[in-house]
Scaffold this motif. Structure first.
Motif, PDB file in Angstrom:
ATOM      1  N   HIS A 231       0.828  -1.211   0.000  1.00 39.67           N
ATOM      2  CA  HIS A 231       0.000   0.000   0.000  1.00 39.67           C
ATOM      3  C   HIS A 231       0.861   1.258   0.000  1.00 39.67           C
ATOM      4  O   HIS A 231       0.532   2.246  -0.674  1.00 39.67           O
ATOM      5  CB  HIS A 231      -0.928  -0.009   1.216  1.00 39.67           C
ATOM      6  N   ALA A 232       1.943   1.234   0.777  1.00 35.51           N
ATOM      7  CA  ALA A 232       2.831   2.410   0.784  1.00 35.51           C
ATOM      8  C   ALA A 232       3.442   2.636  -0.590  1.00 35.51           C
ATOM      9  O   ALA A 232       3.589   3.785  -1.051  1.00 35.51           O
ATOM     10  CB  ALA A 232       3.918   2.224   1.843  1.00 35.51           C
ATOM     11  N   GLY A 233       3.794   1.550  -1.293  1.00 35.94           N
ATOM     12  CA  GLY A 233       4.334   1.685  -2.640  1.00 35.94           C
ATOM     13  C   GLY A 233       3.321   2.259  -3.603  1.00 35.94           C
ATOM     14  O   GLY A 233       3.664   3.054  -4.502  1.00 35.94           O
ATOM     15  N   ALA A 234       2.040   1.846  -3.433  1.00 36.44           N
ATOM     16  CA  ALA A 234       0.998   2.394  -4.312  1.00 36.44           C
ATOM     17  C   ALA A 234       0.854   3.902  -4.111  1.00 36.44           C
ATOM     18  O   ALA A 234       0.699   4.660  -5.073  1.00 36.44           O
ATOM     19  CB  ALA A 234      -0.323   1.688  -4.035  1.00 36.44           C
ATOM     20  N   LEU A 235       0.906   4.357  -2.868  1.00 31.15           N
ATOM     21  CA  LEU A 235       0.820   5.790  -2.601  1.00 31.15           C
ATOM     22  C   LEU A 235       2.026   6.525  -3.170  1.00 31.15           C
ATOM     23  O   LEU A 235       1.929   7.667  -3.632  1.00 31.15           O
ATOM     24  CB  LEU A 235       0.725   6.032  -1.094  1.00 31.15           C
ATOM     25  N   VAL A 246      -6.545   7.677  -1.369  1.00 30.96           N
ATOM     26  CA  VAL A 246      -5.431   7.919  -0.438  1.00 30.96           C
ATOM     27  C   VAL A 246      -5.858   7.637   0.994  1.00 30.96           C
ATOM     28  O   VAL A 246      -5.129   7.008   1.776  1.00 30.96           O
ATOM     29  CB  VAL A 246      -4.920   9.367  -0.590  1.00 30.96           C
ATOM     30  N   ALA A 247      -7.065   8.093   1.364  1.00 30.24           N
ATOM     31  CA  ALA A 247      -7.555   7.861   2.713  1.00 30.24           C
ATOM     32  C   ALA A 247      -7.746   6.368   2.971  1.00 30.24           C
ATOM     33  O   ALA A 247      -7.424   5.851   4.056  1.00 30.24           O
ATOM     34  CB  ALA A 247      -8.864   8.616   2.936  1.00 30.24           C
ATOM     35  N   LYS A 248      -8.289   5.656   1.953  1.00 31.38           N
ATOM     36  CA  LYS A 248      -8.497   4.219   2.116  1.00 31.38           C
ATOM     37  C   LYS A 248      -7.160   3.491   2.289  1.00 31.38           C
ATOM     38  O   LYS A 248      -7.004   2.626   3.155  1.00 31.38           O
ATOM     39  CB  LYS A 248      -9.246   3.678   0.909  1.00 31.38           C
ATOM     40  N   ALA A 249      -6.174   3.848   1.450  1.00 32.88           N
ATOM     41  CA  ALA A 249      -4.859   3.212   1.559  1.00 32.88           C
ATOM     42  C   ALA A 249      -4.193   3.536   2.886  1.00 32.88           C
ATOM     43  O   ALA A 249      -3.555   2.680   3.506  1.00 32.88           O
ATOM     44  CB  ALA A 249      -3.973   3.663   0.398  1.00 32.88           C
ATOM     45  N   ALA A 250      -4.367   4.817   3.314  1.00 25.81           N
ATOM     46  CA  ALA A 250      -3.783   5.187   4.609  1.00 25.81           C
ATOM     47  C   ALA A 250      -4.423   4.400   5.742  1.00 25.81           C
ATOM     48  O   ALA A 250      -3.750   3.991   6.712  1.00 25.81           O
ATOM     49  CB  ALA A 250      -3.941   6.687   4.837  1.00 25.81           C
ATOM     50  N   GLY A 251      -5.730   4.174   5.656  1.00 18.36           N
ATOM     51  CA  GLY A 251      -6.396   3.372   6.680  1.00 18.36           C
ATOM     52  C   GLY A 251      -5.887   1.937   6.707  1.00 18.36           C
ATOM     53  O   GLY A 251      -5.691   1.348   7.780  1.00 18.36           O
ATOM     54  N   VAL A 252      -5.683   1.366   5.508  1.00 19.38           N
ATOM     55  CA  VAL A 252      -5.147   0.001   5.450  1.00 19.38           C
ATOM     56  C   VAL A 252      -3.736  -0.041   6.035  1.00 19.38           C
ATOM     57  O   VAL A 252      -3.370  -0.966   6.767  1.00 19.38           O
ATOM     58  CB  VAL A 252      -5.168  -0.518   4.003  1.00 19.38           C
ATOM     59  N   SER A 256      -2.698  -2.247   9.169  1.00 21.20           N
ATOM     60  CA  SER A 256      -1.639  -3.255   9.035  1.00 21.20           C
ATOM     61  C   SER A 256      -0.495  -2.971   9.997  1.00 21.20           C
ATOM     62  O   SER A 256       0.080  -3.891  10.591  1.00 21.20           O
ATOM     63  CB  SER A 256      -1.123  -3.286   7.595  1.00 21.20           C
ATOM     64  N   ALA A 257      -0.141  -1.688  10.146  1.00 19.31           N
ATOM     65  CA  ALA A 257       0.935  -1.340  11.077  1.00 19.31           C
ATOM     66  C   ALA A 257       0.552  -1.678  12.511  1.00 19.31           C
ATOM     67  O   ALA A 257       1.371  -2.198  13.288  1.00 19.31           O
ATOM     68  CB  ALA A 257       1.274   0.147  10.951  1.00 19.31           C
ATOM     69  N   HIS A 258      -0.714  -1.404  12.869  1.00 16.11           N
ATOM     70  CA  HIS A 258      -1.165  -1.730  14.215  1.00 16.11           C
ATOM     71  C   HIS A 258      -1.135  -3.246  14.447  1.00 16.11           C
ATOM     72  O   HIS A 258      -0.672  -3.725  15.494  1.00 16.11           O
ATOM     73  CB  HIS A 258      -2.578  -1.179  14.432  1.00 16.11           C
ATOM     74  N   ALA A 259      -1.625  -4.001  13.464  1.00 13.40           N
ATOM     75  CA  ALA A 259      -1.618  -5.457  13.596  1.00 13.40           C
ATOM     76  C   ALA A 259      -0.195  -5.994  13.653  1.00 13.40           C
ATOM     77  O   ALA A 259       0.104  -6.929  14.418  1.00 13.40           O
ATOM     78  CB  ALA A 259      -2.382  -6.094  12.433  1.00 13.40           C
ATOM     79  N   ALA A 260       0.708  -5.418  12.828  1.00 14.10           N
ATOM     80  CA  ALA A 260       2.099  -5.865  12.851  1.00 14.10           C
ATOM     81  C   ALA A 260       2.745  -5.582  14.195  1.00 14.10           C
ATOM     82  O   ALA A 260       3.536  -6.391  14.712  1.00 14.10           O
ATOM     83  CB  ALA A 260       2.886  -5.172  11.730  1.00 14.10           C
ATOM     84  N   LEU A 261       2.405  -4.415  14.785  1.00 15.55           N
ATOM     85  CA  LEU A 261       2.940  -4.085  16.096  1.00 15.55           C
ATOM     86  C   LEU A 261       2.461  -5.078  17.145  1.00 15.55           C
ATOM     87  O   LEU A 261       3.238  -5.525  18.005  1.00 15.55           O
ATOM     88  CB  LEU A 261       2.532  -2.654  16.473  1.00 15.55           C
ATOM     89  N   GLN A 262       1.183  -5.464  17.084  1.00 18.55           N
ATOM     90  CA  GLN A 262       0.657  -6.460  18.027  1.00 18.55           C
ATOM     91  C   GLN A 262       1.359  -7.804  17.848  1.00 18.55           C
ATOM     92  O   GLN A 262       1.704  -8.466  18.828  1.00 18.55           O
ATOM     93  CB  GLN A 262      -0.852  -6.620  17.813  1.00 18.55           C
ATOM     94  N   ALA A 301      -5.407  -5.561  -0.843  1.00 20.54           N
ATOM     95  CA  ALA A 301      -4.112  -4.889  -0.952  1.00 20.54           C
ATOM     96  C   ALA A 301      -3.678  -4.711  -2.399  1.00 20.54           C
ATOM     97  O   ALA A 301      -2.588  -4.181  -2.657  1.00 20.54           O
ATOM     98  CB  ALA A 301      -3.055  -5.696  -0.200  1.00 20.54           C
ATOM     99  N   GLY A 302      -4.504  -5.164  -3.358  1.00 15.63           N
ATOM    100  CA  GLY A 302      -4.190  -4.967  -4.757  1.00 15.63           C
ATOM    101  C   GLY A 302      -3.620  -6.173  -5.462  1.00 15.63           C
ATOM    102  O   GLY A 302      -3.244  -6.083  -6.639  1.00 15.63           O
ATOM    103  N   VAL A 303      -3.523  -7.318  -4.788  1.00 11.33           N
ATOM    104  CA  VAL A 303      -2.996  -8.524  -5.420  1.00 11.33           C
ATOM    105  C   VAL A 303      -4.139  -9.226  -6.147  1.00 11.33           C
ATOM    106  O   VAL A 303      -5.227  -9.415  -5.590  1.00 11.33           O
ATOM    107  CB  VAL A 303      -2.360  -9.461  -4.375  1.00 11.33           C
TER     108      VAL A 303
END
Length: 416
Positions: A231-235, A246-252, A256-262, A301-303
């Motif tokens: 998603h960051a690459g798409a932005l 942009v808002a939708k991708a930022a939300g994803v 994802s960052a929150h889940a990865a942190l957990q 995620a675009g795949v």
């Protein structure tokens, strides 16, 4: 075979066994039971001294002219009292006291009981050879006892035989007690060794389980971060995208960052050695029923993912088989996003009871070769999947096939 030496024991009679340290052997400490046993032995010996002395002072007409009983009885009584006092030191010097008092067995009747206790202590706490040597010396002095202290009611040979019988009984009893204590020591050592081995096996099982959980969490974490990178690459490549996208991708990205942190916190928690004994309850492991959600997450995620599910009797899929299939698909999707971005990924599942479960993930080989992934990885994903499949009794194949596609295929056994 030389018999083992029983460690110095603080008790005369059989009972609970305590193996003392070097310091306690040098300066043994009496417990309450020790005091009771020693007091009983002292009182029994003292009673015998008084009884035998009183009996010897009783006139015996047949013996009055044969021996000067006056001085011998007094000396014997004094020796018996001295031996009673030495009973309190028999735990520290059993062999020394037995050897020093051995000449008394040739004539002393008052010291008979404490002398037998010395002898019994040597048999229990010393090697068999030492006990037999003391026994042999005692038999020699026993032949002299009948001459020096004749019994008015028994013949010389009867007194000698009774002495041999009593000494043999004490020897047999002492060897039985020593063998019993050796058995107790052996059983206790075996139990302690078994307990230590069991604790080691438990620790190893915990370590293996923590490693397994950490490996699974690594797969999940790699999947999350690959989505975030996508998603960051798409932005990055579409800075002029509509605000809605942009808002939708930022939300994803944020999710994802929150889940990865957990996930990262869980990995650290599992690997933390301090929590080995009190691990937090783990979240439910994924099953075959969670695959649609995994595929939809990748599509979001675009795949581009084409899925084919021909699994029969999905409800009867074993949990371990379903979890392995989930991890295989997850690893295949992650590798496709990292090494072949933009390629169409095909996921095929088929099989049933007794036939096994077949999982295949296929994507086109990227033009120009495999791209270096923007997201660095440990390179152990396929290694972990191979180990998982092997442990499950299945087969795994991965690599470029004849059509030029990258293919990850696994077969997992599915008992009927």
């Amino acid at each position: 075979m030389t018999s083992a030496v029983v460690p110095e024991h603080p008790w005369l009679l059989p009972g609970a066994l305590v193996v003392p340290t070097a310091r306690s052997r040098a300066h043994p400490r009496r417990t309450t039971r020790d005091w009771i046993v020693d007091s009983f032995a002292f009182l029994l010996s003292l009673s015998w001294v008084l009884y035998s002395t009183a009996d010897a002072l009783t006139p015996h007409p047949t013996l009055a002219t044969r021996l000067p009983y006056g001085w011998m009885i007094v000396a014997d009584a004094l020796l018996g009292l001295v031996c009673c006092g030495l009973l309190w030191f028999r735990r520290r010097w059993p062999l020394g006291l037995a050897v020093a008092s051995l000449p008394l067995t040739a004539f002393s009747l008052a010291a008979a009981i404490p002398l037998l206790i010395f002898y019994f202590t040597v048999v229990v706490h010393r090697r068999t050879a030492v006990a037999l040597a003391i026994s042999a010396a005692g038999l020699v002095t026993n032949f002299a006892f009948g001459y020096l202290r004749p019994d008015p009611d028994m013949s010389y040979w009867a007194v000698t035989v009774w002495g041999v019988v009593i000494a043999g009984t004490v020897l047999a009893w002492g060897m039985f007690v020593r063998a019993r204590r050796q058995l107790v020591v052996s059983l206790r050592e075996r139990a302690e060794r078994a307990e230590t081995e069991q604790q080691l096996r438990v620790a190893q099982a915990r370590q293996l389980e923590r490693t397994r959980i950490a490996r699974e969490m690594h797969d999940v974490l790699a999947h999350r971060i690959s989505l975030l990178s996508l998603h960051a690459g798409a932005l990055e490549f579409r800075p002029d995208a509509p605000a809605e996208e942009v808002a939708k991708a930022a939300g994803v990205i944020r999710g994802s960052a929150h889940a990865a942190l957990q996930d990262l916190r869980e990995v650290i928690g599992v690997l933390r050695a301090e929590t080995a004994d009190e691990e937090d309850p783990q979240r439910p492991q994924p099953t075959l029923g969670d695959l649609p959600a995994l595929i939809e997450e990748s599509r979001a995620a675009g795949v581009r993912v084409n899925a084919s599910d021909l699994v029969a009797a999905r409800a009867s899929v074993p949990a371990a088989v379903g979890r392995s299939a989930y991890r295989i698909v997850q690893e295949g999707l992650t590798n496709a996003r990292k090494h072949a971005p933009g390629a169409v990924v095909t996921v095929n599942l088929a099989g049933g009871p007794s036939d096994g479960l077949t999982v295949e993930i296929r994507n086109r080989w990227p033009v120009g070769g495999v791209n270096a992934p923007e997201l660095p990885g440990a390179g152990t994903g396929l290694v972990g999947i191979t180990e998982r499949v092997t442990l499950a009794g299945g087969r795994l194949e991965h690599g470029r096939d004849d059509r030029g596609d990258f293919r990850l295929a696994a077969w997992l056994p599915w008992p009927a």
